[in-house]
Write a protein that holds these residues in place. Structure first.
Motif, PDB file in Angstrom:
ATOM      1  N   MET A   9       6.361   3.699   5.411  1.00 43.18           N
ATOM      2  CA  MET A   9       5.381   3.668   4.326  1.00 43.18           C
ATOM      3  C   MET A   9       5.571   2.464   3.412  1.00 43.18           C
ATOM      4  O   MET A   9       4.641   2.035   2.733  1.00 43.18           O
ATOM      5  CB  MET A   9       5.487   4.950   3.495  1.00 43.18           C
ATOM      6  CG  MET A   9       4.991   6.199   4.214  1.00 43.18           C
ATOM      7  SD  MET A   9       3.221   6.074   4.628  1.00 43.18           S
ATOM      8  CE  MET A   9       2.508   5.936   2.987  1.00 43.18           C
ATOM      9  N   LEU A  10       6.792   1.920   3.388  1.00 47.92           N
ATOM     10  CA  LEU A  10       7.107   0.843   2.450  1.00 47.92           C
ATOM     11  C   LEU A  10       6.221  -0.386   2.619  1.00 47.92           C
ATOM     12  O   LEU A  10       5.661  -0.879   1.616  1.00 47.92           O
ATOM     13  CB  LEU A  10       8.589   0.469   2.585  1.00 47.92           C
ATOM     14  CG  LEU A  10       9.108  -0.566   1.585  1.00 47.92           C
ATOM     15  CD1 LEU A  10       9.014  -0.038   0.157  1.00 47.92           C
ATOM     16  CD2 LEU A  10      10.561  -0.933   1.925  1.00 47.92           C
ATOM     17  N   PRO A  11       6.059  -0.946   3.820  1.00 45.76           N
ATOM     18  CA  PRO A  11       5.246  -2.161   3.953  1.00 45.76           C
ATOM     19  C   PRO A  11       3.811  -2.021   3.447  1.00 45.76           C
ATOM     20  O   PRO A  11       3.350  -2.877   2.673  1.00 45.76           O
ATOM     21  CB  PRO A  11       5.294  -2.456   5.460  1.00 45.76           C
ATOM     22  CG  PRO A  11       6.564  -1.835   5.913  1.00 45.76           C
ATOM     23  CD  PRO A  11       6.702  -0.588   5.098  1.00 45.76           C
ATOM     24  N   PRO A  12       3.054  -0.962   3.828  1.00 44.57           N
ATOM     25  CA  PRO A  12       1.681  -0.875   3.308  1.00 44.57           C
ATOM     26  C   PRO A  12       1.629  -0.662   1.801  1.00 44.57           C
ATOM     27  O   PRO A  12       0.715  -1.171   1.137  1.00 44.57           O
ATOM     28  CB  PRO A  12       1.083   0.330   4.058  1.00 44.57           C
ATOM     29  CG  PRO A  12       2.235   1.085   4.592  1.00 44.57           C
ATOM     30  CD  PRO A  12       3.305   0.092   4.845  1.00 44.57           C
ATOM     31  N   VAL A  13       2.591   0.070   1.248  1.00 45.48           N
ATOM     32  CA  VAL A  13       2.620   0.282  -0.204  1.00 45.48           C
ATOM     33  C   VAL A  13       2.872  -1.042  -0.923  1.00 45.48           C
ATOM     34  O   VAL A  13       2.189  -1.372  -1.904  1.00 45.48           O
ATOM     35  CB  VAL A  13       3.698   1.313  -0.585  1.00 45.48           C
ATOM     36  CG1 VAL A  13       3.908   1.338  -2.098  1.00 45.48           C
ATOM     37  CG2 VAL A  13       3.306   2.703  -0.087  1.00 45.48           C
ATOM     38  N   LEU A  14       3.832  -1.798  -0.433  1.00 41.54           N
ATOM     39  CA  LEU A  14       4.125  -3.095  -1.038  1.00 41.54           C
ATOM     40  C   LEU A  14       2.946  -4.053  -0.893  1.00 41.54           C
ATOM     41  O   LEU A  14       2.596  -4.782  -1.834  1.00 41.54           O
ATOM     42  CB  LEU A  14       5.369  -3.705  -0.397  1.00 41.54           C
ATOM     43  CG  LEU A  14       6.699  -3.007  -0.677  1.00 41.54           C
ATOM     44  CD1 LEU A  14       7.818  -3.655   0.133  1.00 41.54           C
ATOM     45  CD2 LEU A  14       7.033  -3.037  -2.165  1.00 41.54           C
ATOM     46  N   ALA A  15       2.319  -4.056   0.277  1.00 47.82           N
ATOM     47  CA  ALA A  15       1.163  -4.930   0.503  1.00 47.82           C
ATOM     48  C   ALA A  15       0.022  -4.586  -0.437  1.00 47.82           C
ATOM     49  O   ALA A  15      -0.637  -5.472  -0.991  1.00 47.82           O
ATOM     50  CB  ALA A  15       0.702  -4.822   1.955  1.00 47.82           C
ATOM     51  N   ALA A  16      -0.210  -3.285  -0.656  1.00 48.63           N
ATOM     52  CA  ALA A  16      -1.269  -2.847  -1.563  1.00 48.63           C
ATOM     53  C   ALA A  16      -0.968  -3.274  -2.992  1.00 48.63           C
ATOM     54  O   ALA A  16      -1.869  -3.719  -3.729  1.00 48.63           O
ATOM     55  CB  ALA A  16      -1.435  -1.332  -1.475  1.00 48.63           C
ATOM     56  N   ALA A  17       0.294  -3.140  -3.403  1.00 48.50           N
ATOM     57  CA  ALA A  17       0.677  -3.527  -4.762  1.00 48.50           C
ATOM     58  C   ALA A  17       0.483  -5.027  -4.976  1.00 48.50           C
ATOM     59  O   ALA A  17      -0.026  -5.460  -6.020  1.00 48.50           O
ATOM     60  CB  ALA A  17       2.129  -3.134  -5.017  1.00 48.50           C
ATOM     61  N   VAL A  18       0.890  -5.819  -3.987  1.00 50.81           N
ATOM     62  CA  VAL A  18       0.729  -7.275  -4.092  1.00 50.81           C
ATOM     63  C   VAL A  18      -0.748  -7.650  -4.105  1.00 50.81           C
ATOM     64  O   VAL A  18      -1.178  -8.501  -4.897  1.00 50.81           O
ATOM     65  CB  VAL A  18       1.452  -7.976  -2.925  1.00 50.81           C
ATOM     66  CG1 VAL A  18       1.070  -9.458  -2.861  1.00 50.81           C
ATOM     67  CG2 VAL A  18       2.958  -7.827  -3.068  1.00 50.81           C
ATOM     68  N   LEU A  19      -1.542  -7.013  -3.261  1.00 47.91           N
ATOM     69  CA  LEU A  19      -2.973  -7.301  -3.208  1.00 47.91           C
ATOM     70  C   LEU A  19      -3.660  -6.958  -4.526  1.00 47.91           C
ATOM     71  O   LEU A  19      -4.511  -7.716  -5.017  1.00 47.91           O
ATOM     72  CB  LEU A  19      -3.608  -6.518  -2.069  1.00 47.91           C
ATOM     73  CG  LEU A  19      -5.066  -6.854  -1.728  1.00 47.91           C
ATOM     74  CD1 LEU A  19      -5.195  -8.319  -1.347  1.00 47.91           C
ATOM     75  CD2 LEU A  19      -5.564  -5.970  -0.599  1.00 47.91           C
TER      76      LEU A  19
END
Length: 213
Positions: A9-19
């Motif tokens: 779950m970490l990569p999509p959560v981090l990607a969403a936060a950065v986006l």
């Protein structure tokens, strides 16, 4: 099982936060061309990671570091590095003569790419257990920092005085040398602090096996 679920779950959560941060920073930045030049690494890098993810999934440590680095770039792009409020606060608290956020950015420019370069070399070259792994990683980071300084020089030639917000030299004639020294220090400290953790994560999450399968 729980740890595996969190790591997935970490990569999509981090990607969403950065986006989200990138989108918000694009609303009324201090200087639009500076924002574009500072955040272009995020604008290009995030889609590239998504496209390559199945073939080259990254370790959780590297994902977190890249997200933090992206946020540093986004904040610097929004305010310009010499006018970031956090930098003004540090300048006052530490009694500095300039806003140090630019120095933080260049430390990160060595600290984060060191793990990125290390992961690429460990997974794609014979250097995994070589004594040359750390020196070559540091050299790659320093080379990138030098190339970035050339980009700043080209920006200054093209935009003239308008490039001051991007350069963030704040009147320091040795700013280029300080920037590269910060990147060098960041890369060395990163390898000293995180290499063992990085190796454990690569083994634990099967990234090495996925890369060589």
């Amino acid at each position: 099982m729980k740890a595996l679920t969190v790591s997935r779950m970490l990569p999509p959560v981090l990607a969403a936060a950065v986006l989200l941060a990138l989108a918000l920073s694009g609303i009324g930045p201090h200087d639009r061309p500076t924002w574009l030049m500072e955040t272009c690494w995020v604008i290009v890098g995030l889609p590239l990671l998504v496209v390559l993810w199945r073939r080259f999934p990254l370790s959780p440590l590297l994902c977190c570091l890249l997200a933090v680095h992206a946020l540093i770039l986004i904040v610097g792009g929004y305010y310009t590095y010499s006018e970031v409020p956090l930098g003004y606060w540090l300048e006052e608290v530490l009694g500095l003569s300039r806003n140090p956020y630019d120095r933080i950015g260049h430390l990160a420019q060595g600290f984060v790419p060191a793990i990125l370069v290390r992961e690429i070399l460990v997974r794609t070259s014979p250097l995994r257990n070589s004594s040359w792994l750390a020196p070559l990683t540091v050299c790659a980071c320093l080379a990138f920092s030098a190339f970035f300084e050339l980009i700043e020089w080209w920006a200054a030639l093209v935009r003239g005085a308008a490039a001051d917000a991007y350069l963030a030299t704040q009147g320091d004639r040795w700013d280029t040398q300080w920037d590269m020294a910060c990147a060098l220090l960041g890369a060395i400290v990163s390898l000293l602090l995180l290499s063992r953790l990085h190796d454990r994560q690569l083994a634990r999450h099967g990234v090495l096996r996925a890369a060589t399968a």
